[in-house]
Write an enzyme that holds these catalytic residues in place. Structure first.
Site, PDB file in Angstrom:
ATOM      1  N   GLY A  45       3.859   5.923   6.457  1.00 32.49           N
ATOM      2  CA  GLY A  45       3.258   5.139   5.395  1.00 32.49           C
ATOM      3  C   GLY A  45       1.832   5.613   5.200  1.00 32.49           C
ATOM      4  O   GLY A  45       1.243   6.214   6.108  1.00 32.49           O
ATOM      5  N   GLN A  50      -6.843   5.317   2.511  1.00 32.68           N
ATOM      6  CA  GLN A  50      -6.819   6.335   3.580  1.00 32.68           C
ATOM      7  C   GLN A  50      -7.088   7.738   3.039  1.00 32.68           C
ATOM      8  O   GLN A  50      -7.322   8.664   3.811  1.00 32.68           O
ATOM      9  CB  GLN A  50      -5.466   6.332   4.288  1.00 32.68           C
ATOM     10  N   CYS A  88      -1.659   4.979  13.557  1.00 34.19           N
ATOM     11  CA  CYS A  88      -2.146   5.085  12.181  1.00 34.19           C
ATOM     12  C   CYS A  88      -2.690   6.486  11.937  1.00 34.19           C
ATOM     13  O   CYS A  88      -3.352   7.043  12.820  1.00 34.19           O
ATOM     14  CB  CYS A  88      -3.252   4.050  11.971  1.00 34.19           C
ATOM     15  N   LEU A  89      -2.419   7.039  10.762  1.00 32.49           N
ATOM     16  CA  LEU A  89      -2.916   8.380  10.432  1.00 32.49           C
ATOM     17  C   LEU A  89      -4.443   8.433  10.448  1.00 32.49           C
ATOM     18  O   LEU A  89      -5.019   9.487  10.665  1.00 32.49           O
ATOM     19  CB  LEU A  89      -2.410   8.809   9.045  1.00 32.49           C
ATOM     20  N   HIS A 130       1.472  -3.240   8.003  1.00 34.65           N
ATOM     21  CA  HIS A 130       0.434  -2.252   8.336  1.00 34.65           C
ATOM     22  C   HIS A 130      -0.235  -1.734   7.057  1.00 34.65           C
ATOM     23  O   HIS A 130      -1.467  -1.673   6.975  1.00 34.65           O
ATOM     24  CB  HIS A 130       1.072  -1.103   9.125  1.00 34.65           C
ATOM     25  N   GLU A 131       0.578  -1.376   6.056  1.00 41.28           N
ATOM     26  CA  GLU A 131       0.011  -0.810   4.821  1.00 41.28           C
ATOM     27  C   GLU A 131      -0.737  -1.868   4.007  1.00 41.28           C
ATOM     28  O   GLU A 131      -1.794  -1.586   3.445  1.00 41.28           O
ATOM     29  CB  GLU A 131       1.105  -0.148   3.968  1.00 41.28           C
ATOM     30  N   HIS A 134      -4.089  -2.365   5.389  1.00 44.50           N
ATOM     31  CA  HIS A 134      -5.012  -1.321   4.917  1.00 44.50           C
ATOM     32  C   HIS A 134      -5.612  -1.713   3.574  1.00 44.50           C
ATOM     33  O   HIS A 134      -6.818  -1.610   3.365  1.00 44.50           O
ATOM     34  CB  HIS A 134      -4.269   0.012   4.708  1.00 44.50           C
TER      35      HIS A 134
HETATM   36 CO    CO Z   1      -2.381   3.193   8.941  1.00 41.10          CO
END
Ligand code: CO
Length: 166
Positions: A45, A50, A88-89, A130-131, A134
């Site tokens: 995701g 991000q 997380c990225l 999670h998204e 963000h």
């Molecule tokens: Co993330």
């Protein structure tokens, strides 16, 4: 063009995003570039902030490996509790247990402005939360203790210095 993923801590990750109102061609380009960045980083995701774009849209990965976009999402219902290992990225290499709702009902738009309502559980419910976190200006480390968060912050600051020197 693949976009660079912003590392936490960064103000763009800690600021709530703005609703999407322009569904023109630039939205499609942004969505395509975000998905490319997500796949390249092997994520499940990715949220627009991000990649440094403060808009309320994200990609969500299904368990079968496919992805779909969520634009202007809202969580309508939440129930149950579950703990997952979460990464997380924007916080590469860090995995921590995070408490989430087991099931969520989410309303969102796609790129044609059509609204969808889905009930999700398990991994999908977890990715949704999670998204959407963000997009609300929250990263999963906000669910951890101050001690763990400070530890991760120091590691990420070191990682940023390292990337700059490369
Ligand atoms: Co993330």
């Amino acid at each position: 063009m693949a976009l660079d993923i912003v590392l936490w801590p960064d103000p763009v990750l800690n600021t709530p995003t703005q609703p999407v109102t322009d569904f023109g061609p630039s939205l499609t380009t942004l969505l395509d570039d975000m998905l490319e960045a997500c796949k390249k980083a092997e994520g499940i995701g990715i949220a627009a902030n991000q990649v440094g774009v403060p808009l309320r849209l994200a990609w969500v990965g299904r368990e079968d490996g496919s992805f779909f976009e969520i634009i202007n999402p809202q969580i309508l219902e939440r129930s149950g509790n579950v703990v997952y290992d979460e990464g997380c990225l924007s916080v590469p290499g860090e995995w921590e247990k995070v408490k989430r709702f087991e099931k969520v009902k989410v309303r969102y738009q796609d790129r044609t402005q059509a609204w969808h309502e889905v009930e999700a559980e398990g991994k999908l419910a977890h990715v949704f939360q999670h998204e959407i976190d963000h997009l609300d200006g929250k990263v999963f480390v906000h669910h951890l203790s101050q001690l763990k968060r400070d530890l991760i912050r120091r590691k990420m600051e070191k990682e940023k210095r390292y990337r700059r020197e490369e």
